[in-house]
Design a protein around this motif. Sequence first.
Motif, short mmCIF file in Angstrom:
data_model
loop_
_atom_site.label_atom_id
_atom_site.label_comp_id
_atom_site.label_asym_id
_atom_site.label_seq_id
_atom_site.Cartn_x
_atom_site.Cartn_y
_atom_site.Cartn_z
N GLU A 123 2.67 -9.09 10.60
CA GLU A 123 1.64 -8.73 9.63
C GLU A 123 1.98 -7.47 8.83
OE1 GLU A 123 0.28 -7.20 13.72
OE2 GLU A 123 1.19 -9.02 12.88
N ASP A 125 3.27 -5.13 6.13
CA ASP A 125 3.74 -5.25 4.75
C ASP A 125 4.87 -4.27 4.46
OD1 ASP A 125 1.76 -7.18 3.89
OD2 ASP A 125 0.30 -5.54 3.99
N CYS A 126 4.84 -3.13 5.13
CA CYS A 126 5.88 -2.14 4.88
C CYS A 126 6.17 -1.35 6.14
CB CYS A 126 5.49 -1.20 3.73
SG CYS A 126 4.23 0.02 4.13
N SER A 186 9.67 -2.42 1.93
CA SER A 186 8.58 -3.33 1.57
C SER A 186 9.02 -4.76 1.87
CB SER A 186 8.24 -3.20 0.09
OG SER A 186 7.82 -1.89 -0.22
N ARG A 187 8.15 -5.49 2.57
CA ARG A 187 8.48 -6.87 2.90
C ARG A 187 8.30 -7.74 1.66
NH1 ARG A 187 8.32 -9.48 8.13
NH2 ARG A 187 6.85 -7.94 8.99
N ARG A 190 5.12 -10.55 -0.52
CA ARG A 190 3.74 -10.14 -0.25
C ARG A 190 3.00 -9.73 -1.54
NH1 ARG A 190 3.03 -9.07 5.47
NH2 ARG A 190 4.30 -10.70 6.43
N LEU A 192 3.53 -7.24 -3.64
CA LEU A 192 3.29 -5.81 -3.68
C LEU A 192 3.77 -5.20 -4.98
CD1 LEU A 192 4.58 -4.96 -0.08
CD2 LEU A 192 2.21 -5.38 -0.77
N PRO A 201 -0.86 -2.80 -2.71
CA PRO A 201 -1.21 -4.16 -3.11
C PRO A 201 -1.17 -4.31 -4.62
CG PRO A 201 -2.74 -3.34 -1.45
CD PRO A 201 -1.89 -2.18 -1.87
N LEU A 209 -3.15 -2.81 2.51
CA LEU A 209 -1.76 -2.69 2.91
C LEU A 209 -1.67 -2.42 4.40
CD1 LEU A 209 1.19 -2.45 1.67
CD2 LEU A 209 0.85 0.01 1.90
#
Length: 341
Positions: A123, A125-126, A186-187, A190, A192, A201, A209
């Motif tokens: 889960e 995001d970063c 950063s994934r 997503r 972003l 976001p 986030l």
Amino acid sequence: MSVTDPTWSVVATVDEPPALLQAFVAWHLSLGASEVFLYFDRPDDPAISLLAGLPQVVVMRCDEAHWLRLDRRRPFKQEVRQARNASLAYRQTRSDWLLHIDADEFLWPSQPVADCLAGAAVEADCLTVPVAERMFVAGSQSDSIFSGVFRRPFSSDMNDGSAVFGIRNGPTLRGLTGHTIGKAFSRSGRGLDISIHRPRPAQGSEAELISARAQGLELLHFEGLTPLHWIYKLVRMAKVIAFHNGLVAPPHRQQQMESVLADPKGALELHDLLKVADVALLDALDNHGLALRAGFDPADAMRTCFAGALPDLSADALDAWLWAERGELLHRRGFSWLQSS
């Protein structure tokens, strides 16, 4: 996206000495980066010819056509240009993760980078990467602009650090002359928007986030490759702020700029006070777990990347480049005396 063997890339907006850019590219490719995105803030930068032919390097000239595709005009603020370029790379990368950093920042892993990233919760995001800033060591001699030890920022519960570090705390932020917040992976996928230190976001999104700290990774920040380079960066920052209304510097940076510009002859003394570690300071940093002796040296990676060729990485060579390419500003602000010191 691979969970067990994730891929990663790096992006930076650059206007730096060619030797630094070669080190930046070679180092991160040697660590396993799939791509290195370089957005050249000067579209006619001579360093482009050194790097454009490398298969894993994506070179973008930030010319008028580039900005027309993004925003119809070149943003005044450097941070805005960096963020928009990084967000573009984020949308284009084929990697699982993207790291947005500056050209004077180098990832320092305790194990393969992919292994560090593989441990991230699905889960997240970063992943934030803490920073350690290079300090020179008093009395030591080195031929490389990358020599020295690294200082981690002290925690806020140490108050202002004066009780431990005294005057050496000076105009710093938690002991560092640059930033203390670090940078982030950063994934991808997503949606972003990439900013300087953290993603956020996408505009209009109501998602929150989810951030986690990267394990086994630090960021080495060469905040001033030489004393002259550090002084030049402060003078350049002051010029940008003076000509672009609305730009502000953090308080510790503002104090540094004011001190350097008010007393050019005292600039080296201020540099050494803040950025040179003697035995007593190193002992204090060690006692508080704030010293990192990384032994960083990109030379082997550079030889591999550039077919055995290694540029001059000495302080003298870097300073010669500064005087040749950026000397007008230094001369105009009263730093000519440094050229013969």
